[in-house]
Write a protein that holds these residues in place. Structure first.
Motif, PDB file in Angstrom:
ATOM      1  N   ASN A 477     -70.443  92.399 -14.001  1.00 47.22           N
ATOM      2  CA  ASN A 477     -71.165  93.089 -15.074  1.00 47.22           C
ATOM      3  C   ASN A 477     -70.231  93.809 -16.029  1.00 47.22           C
ATOM      4  N   HIS A 478     -69.300  94.548 -15.485  1.00 50.78           N
ATOM      5  CA  HIS A 478     -68.459  95.418 -16.308  1.00 50.78           C
ATOM      6  C   HIS A 478     -67.551  94.643 -17.253  1.00 50.78           C
ATOM      7  N   SER A 479     -67.348  93.362 -16.973  1.00 50.01           N
ATOM      8  CA  SER A 479     -66.467  92.559 -17.833  1.00 50.01           C
ATOM      9  C   SER A 479     -67.228  91.865 -18.967  1.00 50.01           C
ATOM     10  N   VAL A 480     -68.551  91.932 -18.932  1.00 50.45           N
ATOM     11  CA  VAL A 480     -69.364  91.334 -19.998  1.00 50.45           C
ATOM     12  C   VAL A 480     -69.509  92.347 -21.126  1.00 50.45           C
ATOM     13  N   SER A 481     -69.112  91.983 -22.317  1.00 49.94           N
ATOM     14  CA  SER A 481     -69.181  92.927 -23.445  1.00 49.94           C
ATOM     15  C   SER A 481     -69.021  92.183 -24.772  1.00 49.94           C
ATOM     16  N   GLY A 704     -74.911  83.489 -29.960  1.00 52.87           N
ATOM     17  CA  GLY A 704     -76.201  82.863 -30.224  1.00 52.87           C
ATOM     18  C   GLY A 704     -77.352  83.672 -29.688  1.00 52.87           C
ATOM     19  N   PHE A 705     -78.563  83.151 -29.907  1.00 55.82           N
ATOM     20  CA  PHE A 705     -79.766  83.864 -29.486  1.00 55.82           C
ATOM     21  C   PHE A 705     -79.890  83.946 -27.967  1.00 55.82           C
ATOM     22  N   GLY A 706     -79.184  83.053 -27.262  1.00 54.63           N
ATOM     23  CA  GLY A 706     -79.305  83.035 -25.809  1.00 54.63           C
ATOM     24  C   GLY A 706     -78.488  84.089 -25.114  1.00 54.63           C
ATOM     25  N   VAL A 707     -77.636  84.793 -25.828  1.00 54.17           N
ATOM     26  CA  VAL A 707     -76.822  85.866 -25.237  1.00 54.17           C
ATOM     27  C   VAL A 707     -76.783  87.045 -26.211  1.00 54.17           C
ATOM     28  N   GLY A 708     -76.881  88.240 -25.681  1.00 52.99           N
ATOM     29  CA  GLY A 708     -76.718  89.425 -26.498  1.00 52.99           C
ATOM     30  C   GLY A 708     -77.879  89.685 -27.436  1.00 52.99           C
ATOM     31  N   PRO A 709     -77.841  90.824 -28.126  1.00 50.94           N
ATOM     32  CA  PRO A 709     -78.896  91.180 -29.072  1.00 50.94           C
ATOM     33  C   PRO A 709     -78.850  90.276 -30.308  1.00 50.94           C
ATOM     34  N   PRO A 710     -79.969  90.135 -31.024  1.00 47.04           N
ATOM     35  CA  PRO A 710     -79.984  89.285 -32.214  1.00 47.04           C
ATOM     36  C   PRO A 710     -79.196  89.914 -33.361  1.00 47.04           C
ATOM     37  N   ALA A 711     -78.907  89.089 -34.362  1.00 48.47           N
ATOM     38  CA  ALA A 711     -78.171  89.573 -35.530  1.00 48.47           C
ATOM     39  C   ALA A 711     -78.996  90.607 -36.277  1.00 48.47           C
ATOM     40  N   SER A 712     -78.341  91.650 -36.745  1.00 52.02           N
ATOM     41  CA  SER A 712     -79.028  92.688 -37.514  1.00 52.02           C
ATOM     42  C   SER A 712     -78.021  93.401 -38.397  1.00 52.02           C
ATOM     43  N   ARG A 721     -78.187  96.485 -18.673  1.00 58.65           N
ATOM     44  CA  ARG A 721     -79.151  95.432 -18.383  1.00 58.65           C
ATOM     45  C   ARG A 721     -78.735  94.117 -19.023  1.00 58.65           C
ATOM     46  N   ASP A 722     -78.193  94.195 -20.263  1.00 57.13           N
ATOM     47  CA  ASP A 722     -77.705  92.991 -20.935  1.00 57.13           C
ATOM     48  C   ASP A 722     -76.537  92.389 -20.151  1.00 57.13           C
ATOM     49  N   ARG A 723     -75.636  93.242 -19.718  1.00 56.67           N
ATOM     50  CA  ARG A 723     -74.471  92.760 -18.973  1.00 56.67           C
ATOM     51  C   ARG A 723     -74.894  92.096 -17.665  1.00 56.67           C
ATOM     52  N   GLU A 724     -75.800  92.731 -16.980  1.00 51.07           N
ATOM     53  CA  GLU A 724     -76.256  92.204 -15.695  1.00 51.07           C
ATOM     54  C   GLU A 724     -76.985  90.876 -15.879  1.00 51.07           C
ATOM     55  N   ALA A 725     -77.775  90.754 -16.938  1.00 49.00           N
ATOM     56  CA  ALA A 725     -78.531  89.518 -17.173  1.00 49.00           C
ATOM     57  C   ALA A 725     -77.584  88.335 -17.371  1.00 49.00           C
ATOM     58  N   ILE A 726     -76.504  88.560 -18.126  1.00 45.11           N
ATOM     59  CA  ILE A 726     -75.572  87.468 -18.398  1.00 45.11           C
ATOM     60  C   ILE A 726     -74.744  87.138 -17.162  1.00 45.11           C
ATOM     61  N   ALA A 727     -74.197  88.155 -16.511  1.00 44.32           N
ATOM     62  CA  ALA A 727     -73.351  87.919 -15.331  1.00 44.32           C
ATOM     63  C   ALA A 727     -74.150  87.249 -14.211  1.00 44.32           C
ATOM     64  N   SER A 728     -75.356  87.726 -13.974  1.00 41.42           N
ATOM     65  CA  SER A 728     -76.163  87.139 -12.904  1.00 41.42           C
ATOM     66  C   SER A 728     -76.572  85.713 -13.236  1.00 41.42           C
ATOM     67  N   GLN A 729     -76.808  85.430 -14.518  1.00 38.33           N
ATOM     68  CA  GLN A 729     -77.165  84.068 -14.914  1.00 38.33           C
ATOM     69  C   GLN A 729     -76.013  83.113 -14.652  1.00 38.33           C
TER      70      GLN A 729
END
Length: 741
Positions: A477-481, A704-712, A721-729
């Motif tokens: 998790n901590h390495s996802v950023s 892309g839309f499949g990772v991280g928050p959308p463009a704004s 929660r975002d980090r955990e979702a990506i790492a666990s996936q």
């Protein structure tokens, strides 16, 4: 339809109040005789009800301004306006020599210093009357400093609207240069210029048909007045086709040889054949797109897209209009305006039926002109159709003759307007129409090119920047950023897709448009990103990627814009990454010569810019353009961005593995301290590959839309929660892969 012929005749012997110049003797009588001749029931072509005569004390600036503005603002393309002035002209000591005041009854030099608009300036006539007048216009100045009229053009000031760009249906006859004096002669009982004008209008300048046009009038004046020689501006057809008087034909008029225009020995540029109509095109577009409001469509058939038919009819000053389909043996009315008489128009429609046939489209012909024994004219403009059984067209009954002289350019403009629609933003619509004309006709006049560039700049400056994060993926998790951001352009911050049509317009016009586009968007991206960072209060500024075309990177002007934007915003140059689109070819433009092979030449250019600006470069859209592998291998790139289309290839993983090897090549050769970063763009829920598969082949950066928050427009936070979702996936994908094996 208006079709009015307006005329203003002004004569003033005195020069206002407190002006120490001798009174003239014949100015008022000159104006009176010009008025009488041009409204004469036998030979004149102006109706007395549409003319005004201002003489002596009744010739005031206030009254004349009001009368002229009313005519100009209510004019139509089929109208004609003639303004004649005889009298003094004054250039105050404090005023530039490029402007002068007409010597009217209320001219008071003591008031002009604090109120320059108290009198009537020549620049007022030019900018506030003739540039606004929609039809054909003529000016005759028989006064001192008359030549100042030609000198008071707007310079170094962006035009406010299309009318201010060029007056291509305006002609002027000036009695003398701007610092010279006009003359009266006792024996003539007239001003010298007006004496010859009266002779010309009475028949001395008549053609074989007994007609006197403004061009013939001006030519006669130049031939017969020698001290000082009058100047004249007769830019186009309007001067030669608009008849002023109709004296009886004479042997002298028939036998008189044509003489070349004055000014032999001068060097003038060869004009584009459409140059004379450039201002008319601009004016026509303004009339069509003058309002953002949708015009209610006449419900006589199919909806034409919000009143396009009515708006184009009004812009053409046509009696009526219809949208029709030619499919032999029938002509079907799809929509029409209230005034369109289908029965009366049938003969002209039948004429067009033999030329406009299904499947031919708008490219085969740019229009036809039908008539019914000289009573009415019908302009028929074929339209493109995707239905091979249909042959749609626009037809207009009795459009303004002044516009018909444009020929194919008029038809092409109308086709482009119809394709664009009238509900668009006016600036965007003008740019799109002019771009379609560029594609249709190739080279357009410089004035239209400059006008489109001005409008394109306005359009680009109205766009917004949003920022999409590039996410570094990992098992923990901590390495996802967020690794960096890409600046993406949008018409509004809420839009999800890019305005591709707007961005591609630049390529239809060439390098200058491309450089201007990239310069404006880069400046906007850097300033917006700096503001977003300050608002988010991020502990450190992550890199931001900005898209750029190959041609812009070859432009020193673009490089200077980047340097200045970085300096003004105080951004660390190392935080800026320029992404070079894979869709742009790397080769010399027409007329250029590179002394090295293209990739080597561009390689050296990028190395120079990297050292000078301290920024990085990436290749964008890999897999969707030119010579991808050689470009990656030969250019000094910091990162490689793989286009989302690669993710849907049957051999997507193998292709990505190849990119990873190329990215490590410089490191393996000992030429770099680290491999180039490979970023997978466009990752979403429709992608066949999983995050785990990408991670397994060495990919560490995904966008892309499949990772991280959308463009704004803001830099949105990336929480646990975002980090955990990506790492666990990723962990789950890898587990499934192992089980399948």
């Amino acid at each position: 339809m208006s079709d009015r012929r307006w005329a203003m005749f002004v004569g003033s012997n005195q020069c206002g109040v407190q002006v120490r110049v001798p009174a003239l003797k014949y100015a008022e009588n000159d104006a009176r005789e010009m008025h009488a001749l041009l409204t004469d029931s036998n030979i004149g072509t102006f109706d007395k009800d549409d003319t005004r005569l201002f003489l002596g004390q009744r010739a005031t600036a206030a009254d004349l301004k009001a009368a002229l503005r009313e005519i100009a603002l209510d004019s139509s393309p089929s109208d004609v306006l003639l303004v004649y002035f005889a009298g003094h002209a004054l250039v105050p000591d404090w005023a530039p020599q490029t402007d002068a005041y007409l010597g009217l009854a209320d001219l008071d030099p003591t008031l002009l210093r604090n109120d320059p608009d108290h009198g009537l300036r020549m620049s007022f006539l030019r900018h506030d009357v003739f540039e606004l007048f929609a039809g054909t216009s003529f000016l005759i100045l028989d006064c001192c400093h008359a030549g100042a009229y030609l000198a008071n053009r707007r310079q170094h000031i962006p035009a406010i609207d299309a009318y201010g760009q060029q007056m291509d249906r305006h002609s002027a006859l000036l009695s003398c240069p701007r610092e010279a004096s006009s003359r009266e002669r006792e024996q003539l009982q007239h001003g010298v210029l007006t004496h010859e004008l009266l002779n010309a209008l009475r028949g001395a300048a008549a053609d074989a048909d007994g007609l006197v046009t403004f061009n013939a009038l001006a030519r006669h004046a130049v031939e017969h007045v020698t001290q000082p020689t009058p100047g004249h501006l007769v830019p186009m057809w309007g001067a030669t086709t608009t008849t002023l008087t109709k004296p009886s034909p004479s042997r002298q008029a028939i036998d008189r040889p044509l003489t070349p225009p004055v000014g032999l020995g001068k060097i003038v540029p060869c004009l584009n054949p459409m140059e004379q109509f450039a201002g008319t095109v601009q004016q026509l577009l303004k009339r069509v797109f003058k309002s953002k409001e949708r015009v209610p469509a006449q419900r006589h058939g199919l909806d034409d897209g919000g009143g396009a038919l009515e708006r184009i009819q009004a812009a053409l000053d046509a009696h009526s209009a219809a949208w029709v389909s030619f499919a032999p043996p029938n002509v079907r009315i799809l929509n029409r305006t209230d005034q369109f008489d289908e029965v009366a128009s049938r003969p002209m429609l039948e004429q067009c039926l033999q030329f406009v046939r299904p499947g031919m489209g708008s490219a085969t012909s740019l229009g036809y002109l039908a008539s019914d024994a000289g009573r009415h004219q019908m302009l028929c403009v074929p339209l493109a159709s995707t239905d091979p059984a249909e042959a749609p067209a626009l037809v207009f009954i009795d459009p303004a003759p002044a516009l018909l002289a444009m020929g194919e350019l008029l038809s092409g403009t109308l086709q482009a307007i119809w394709a664009v629609g009238v509900g668009e933003d006016p600036v965007y619509a003008e740019v799109r129409v002019l771009t379609e004309l560029r594609r249709t006709f190739g080279r357009l006049p410089l004035t239209l090119y400059d006008h489109c560039l001005d409008r394109y700049e306005q359009l680009l400056k109205s766009l917004h920047m949003v920022f999409q994060p590039v996410i570094e993926i990992a098992l923990q998790n901590h390495s996802v950023s967020p690794h960096s951001y890409e600046a993406l352009v949008r018409r509004s911050p809420a839009d999800q897709s890019a305005p591709f049509t707007i961005l591609q317009i630049a390529h239809a016009w060439g390098d200058r448009f491309i450089v201007v586009r990239d310069s404006i968007l880069a400046t906007k991206a850097i300033s917006s990103y700096t503001a977003a960072n300050e608002e988010a209060r991020t502990p450190r500024t992550l890199p931001v990627s900005i898209n750029v075309a190959v041609r812009s990177l070859l432009s020193d002007a673009y490089v200077q814009v980047i340097r200045q934007a970085i300096e003004e915003e105080g951004l660390n140059p190392h935080a800026v990454m320029l992404e070079i689109s894979e869709q742009d070819p790397i080769h010399p433009a027409v007329g250029e010569e590179w002394l090295q092979p293209p990739h080597k030449y561009f390689h050296n250019r990028l190395r120079h810019l990297a050292r000078e600006l301290e920024i990085g470069f990436a290749v964008d859209d890999f897999g969707d353009g030119y010579a991808s592998l050689s470009r990656m291998a030969e250019l000094p790139l910091t990162q490689i961005k793989v286009d989302r289309s690669v993710l849907h290839h049957p051999l997507a993983l193998q292709e990505i593995e190849l990119v990873m090897k190329v990215a490590r090549a410089a490191l393996d050769r000992g030429e770099a301290a680290a491999p180039r970063a490979v970023i997978i763009e466009g990752f979403d829920n429709q992608t066949d590959l999983t995050l785990g598969q990408l991670y397994a082949v060495g990919v560490r950066f995904v966008q892309g839309f499949g990772v991280g928050p959308p463009a704004s427009a803001q830099l949105r936070p990336f929480d646990n929660r975002d980090r955990e979702a990506i790492a666990s996936q990723i962990r789950e994908d890898l587990r499934r892969t192992r089980e399948e094996l």
